[in-house]
Design an enzyme around this catalytic site. Structure first.
Site, PDB file in Angstrom:
ATOM      1  N   HIS A  73       0.813  -1.226   0.000  1.00  0.00           N
ATOM      2  CA  HIS A  73       0.000   0.000   0.000  1.00  0.00           C
ATOM      3  C   HIS A  73       0.841   1.268   0.000  1.00  0.00           C
ATOM      4  O   HIS A  73       0.361   2.334  -0.353  1.00  0.00           O
ATOM      5  CB  HIS A  73      -0.859   0.065   1.269  1.00  0.00           C
ATOM      6  CG  HIS A  73      -1.817  -1.065   1.416  1.00  0.00           C
ATOM      7  ND1 HIS A  73      -2.558  -1.549   0.375  1.00  0.00           N
ATOM      8  CD2 HIS A  73      -2.177  -1.799   2.503  1.00  0.00           C
ATOM      9  CE1 HIS A  73      -3.326  -2.536   0.803  1.00  0.00           C
ATOM     10  NE2 HIS A  73      -3.113  -2.719   2.080  1.00  0.00           N
ATOM     11  N   GLU A 125      -3.565   2.898   1.601  1.00  0.00           N
ATOM     12  CA  GLU A 125      -2.966   3.350   0.317  1.00  0.00           C
ATOM     13  C   GLU A 125      -3.265   4.826   0.104  1.00  0.00           C
ATOM     14  O   GLU A 125      -2.389   5.609  -0.270  1.00  0.00           O
ATOM     15  CB  GLU A 125      -3.527   2.508  -0.839  1.00  0.00           C
ATOM     16  CG  GLU A 125      -2.948   2.918  -2.181  1.00  0.00           C
ATOM     17  CD  GLU A 125      -3.661   2.279  -3.353  1.00  0.00           C
ATOM     18  OE1 GLU A 125      -3.894   1.054  -3.324  1.00  0.00           O
ATOM     19  OE2 GLU A 125      -4.004   3.018  -4.299  1.00  0.00           O
ATOM     20  N   THR A 161      -5.836   2.526  -6.299  1.00  0.00           N
ATOM     21  CA  THR A 161      -5.627   1.501  -7.343  1.00  0.00           C
ATOM     22  C   THR A 161      -6.782   0.511  -7.447  1.00  0.00           C
ATOM     23  O   THR A 161      -6.987  -0.102  -8.484  1.00  0.00           O
ATOM     24  CB  THR A 161      -4.332   0.706  -7.070  1.00  0.00           C
ATOM     25  OG1 THR A 161      -4.380   0.227  -5.731  1.00  0.00           O
ATOM     26  CG2 THR A 161      -3.111   1.539  -7.290  1.00  0.00           C
TER      27      THR A 161
HETATM   28  S1  SF4 Z   1      -3.710  -4.514  -6.705  1.00  0.00           S
HETATM   29 FE1  SF4 Z   1      -2.396  -3.591  -8.199  1.00  0.00          FE
HETATM   30  S2  SF4 Z   1      -1.664  -1.799  -7.167  1.00  0.00           S
HETATM   31 FE2  SF4 Z   1      -2.473  -3.078  -5.611  1.00  0.00          FE
HETATM   32  S3  SF4 Z   1      -0.729  -4.212  -4.950  1.00  0.00           S
HETATM   33 FE3  SF4 Z   1      -1.736  -5.406  -6.478  1.00  0.00          FE
HETATM   34  S4  SF4 Z   1      -0.637  -4.901  -8.338  1.00  0.00           S
HETATM   35 FE4  SF4 Z   1      -0.162  -3.351  -6.858  1.00  0.00          FE
END
Ligand code: SF4
Length: 659
Positions: A73, A125, A161
């Site tokens: 995060h 995050e 994200t």
């Molecule tokens: S979901 Fe995407 S942004 Fe989040 S840790 Fe996994 S790869 Fe990285």
């Protein structure tokens, strides 16, 4: 019972990387290892890591002589700075996608933009990202939040994200409408997008959905939300032990998906438990889990879909567990273009696999290399078939220019740039030209091209066609190329013809430059030509009617005209009525008084009025009289005429005038 496992279920590469980094550090480190907050939102995984020796702390200052792992995060910038100040060793496992957002936010914050984050304000995050703009971001998670947000002048919008695409699109559009200037970046991680899309597809066709993942995991909650939209029988579980077997048994088709922090072994456990009631074999299911990602090796060329394009790189999904990155200089050899001019989101492109992992979990790709490999093959075919190829000039170098042909750099020597003399090759920069390959060596990677040969061939074709088409009397347009003492050379489309000085005008011409200049466009008539000797005689004056043509329609006897005296002789004055038409006023028709020569009354250049006495069109003659427009004769002159019998001499008249 049929079980369908949605693609892209389970660990994303960011989480996988954080877990494997932690295990590695915990196993090798002699000192204590901490993770700042739970490494992922999955209690089972956390417990396993704790068993291995990982300690969870909530504040960096709690770290006591050990190493601190930053989870995927990420953390606010000041946490890293504090760690540095206190000499705390940091193992940064922030997911590269999250890191990218942090850097973007910092960059725009420093440029004076208000940062807007679409996401959950309590998610680590989002808290971490906010810490990269001095905790000044405006965080929005609903339409209501946008409505209460101030109308900032310039904003930079990013997303958590794991935000859903719909939410991002809706809220970012509302922000754009509200603020004067909005730089919007879709920072939703592709792993999330792919997982959410796959979940949606499966949820649409099954009777029940099982979503596996931590109850606190944001991305798992999103999967539950999406799944419920399309399948009302959605069950959220953390582990296989929570499977509501009895409820599930009444369904024929069950879908399974899992959040980014759900390890494969939990998915497998769930499948195994379901399999006790499943007609499918365990192997089939596990195989589908393994096969959800393609197998690739460095050096392979594969087709992928462009997910995002920015100024520095292009992200491509090739079906591998992590998305691939093409850095700007690996996109093309053409340094004059921007990534967005080459590819756009959704494009299918071929890419060369450079590295499966650059150390940060990124798959490294090159479109440039894939294009080059294909390009040499295509160029070889064009060379063998003696075809033109298209080349784009991208660089000026010593002795010529560099041009790109099918992604390959070729050299065009200065002497081959054009049929004519090239003073400054800069004008070719950025131009796309058809060229001939004059040297091809795949092994030495040598490619030499000529534009001149193409121009020569085109010129020849054009002139051959023109020679076959021209006829005497034909009117044709051309450009004056050169003016000499004896005439002017005119390019009539690849052939140079000559207009002799006598064919330039119906009037008398002292020098051709009185009529034409170099560069003039002119319509001319072909007077004669010789195909063998490659000579063409042209006429310019013939394009206009001869001034004496239909003269009697223009002028009649008795008409009064105005003209210019252009020549004086002993017997009269020549007067130009219009270009090419000159009349004669006999000395007896110049004045009402007696004159001994025309220059007594007129001089060259005078503008005079005259009456037409006679027109002889065949002989091209017009007789004029100026008398009607001359002053009345003087008294002395009349006296002289009347008293001619009294023998008064001219001398007497002149003497009387003097007195
Ligand atoms: S979901 Fe995407 S942004 Fe989040 S840790 Fe996994 S790869 Fe990285």
């Amino acid at each position: 019972l049929k079980i369908i496992l949605a693609e892209y279920s389970g660990f994303c590469f960011g989480v996988e990387k954080a877990i494997s980094t932690s295990i590695n550090v915990v196993e090798k480190s002699k000192n204590k290892v901490y993770s700042l907050g739970p490494l992922i939102h999955n209690n089972q995984v956390i417990n396993k890591l704790k068993e291995k020796g990982l300690n969870i702390i909530e504040d960096i200052n709690e770290a006591n002589n050990g190493k601190v792992i930053i989870r995927s995060h990420g953390v606010p910038l000041d946490v890293l700075l504090r760690a540095k100040e206190n000499n705390i060793e940091i193992i940064d496992a922030t997911c590269p996608f999250v890191k990218k957002i942090q850097h973007k936010v910092k960059e725009y914050y420093e440029q004076g933009f208000q940062i807007v984050i679409i996401g959950n304000p309590d998610h680590p995050e989002v808290i971490g990202i906010n810490g990269w703009c001095n905790n000044s971001a405006y965080i929005i998670n609903s339409e209501k939040d946008v409505n209460t947000m101030p109308a900032y002048k310039k904003v930079c919008v990013v997303a958590q994200t794991t935000a859903t695409r719909e939410k991002f699109e809706k809220l970012s559009q509302m922000v754009a409408q509200k603020c004067e200037k909005a730089e919007i970046f879709n920072t939703i991680c592709n792993a999330t997008k792919l997982r959410q899309n796959a979940c949606e597809e499966v949820a649409k066709i099954v009777d029940a959905m099982i979503v596996i993942g931590g109850y606190h995991s944001s991305n798992t909650q999103k999967l539950v939300e999406i799944s419920k939209k399309h399948c009302k029988n959605t069950f959220h579980i953390e582990t296989a032990s929570e499977l509501p077997i009895n409820k599930l048994l009444k369904y024929d088709k069950i879908g399974i998906t899992a959040g980014a922090s759900t390890p494969d072994w939990i998915i497998k456990e769930v499948i195994e438990r379901m399999n006790e009631h499943n007609k499918n074999t365990m192997d089939d299911i596990l195989e589908s889990l393994e096969n959800s990602f393609i197998n690739i090796r460095p050096g392979d060329i594969v087709t992928g879909t462009v997910i995002s394009v920015n100024e520095d790189e292009v992200i491509v999904n090739v079906g591998y567990k992590s998305d691939g990155i093409i850095k700007k200089d690996e996109l093309t050899n053409d340094t004059t273009t921007k990534p967005k001019e080459i590819v756009k989101e959704g494009d299918k492109i071929e890419v060369f696999i450079v590295k499966l992992d650059d150390g940060e979990g990124n798959l490294i790709l090159s479109k440039r290399k894939a294009d080059e490999i294909k390009g040499w093959k295509n160029i070889e075919n064009s060379y063998l078939n003696q075809e033109f190829v298209n080349a784009k000039v991208i660089e000026i170098v010593n002795g010529g220019v560099i041009a790109l042909v099918k992604g390959i750099k070729g050299f065009i020597p200065m002497s081959h740039l054009s049929i004519g003399y090239v003073k400054d090759p800069k004008k070719f920069l950025g131009q796309s030209l058809d060229v001939r390959i004059i040297e091809f060596n795949k092994d030495k990677k040598r490619l030499v091209l000529s534009r001149k040969l193409v121009e020569e061939e085109e010129q020849k074709k054009k002139t051959d066609k023109l020679w076959n088409q021209i006829e005497i009397g034909q009117k044709i347009k051309g450009t004056v190329k050169k003016v000499t003492d004896f005439g002017a050379f005119v390019d009539i489309g690849g052939i140079d013809g000559l207009i002799h000085i006598s064919e330039l005008s119906w009037n008398r011409v002292n020098h051709p430059s009185e009529i034409v200049n170099e560069g003039d466009e002119a319509e001319v008539i072909i007077l004669d030509f010789d195909r063998k000797k490659k000579r063409v005689s042209l006429g310019l004056k013939q394009v206009k009617p001869h001034p004496w043509e239909n003269i009697t329609e223009k002028y009649q006897v008795g008409d009064e005209i105005t003209g210019a005296v252009i020549k004086l002789t002993s017997f009269g004055a020549f007067i130009e009525i219009e270009p090419g038409i000159v009349g004669l006023a006999h000395i007896s028709q110049i004045s009402n008084e007696h004159i001994s020569k025309p220059s007594d009354k007129l001089k060259i250049g005078d503008t005079v009025k005259a009456k037409i006495l006679d027109i002889k069109s065949e002989e091209k003659k017009i007789s004029l009289s100026l008398k009607d427009f001359d002053e009345e004769p003087s008294e002395e002159y009349m006296q002289y005429i009347n008293n001619q019998d009294e023998e008064i001499t001219i001398k007497d008249i002149l003497n009387s005038k003097d007195k």
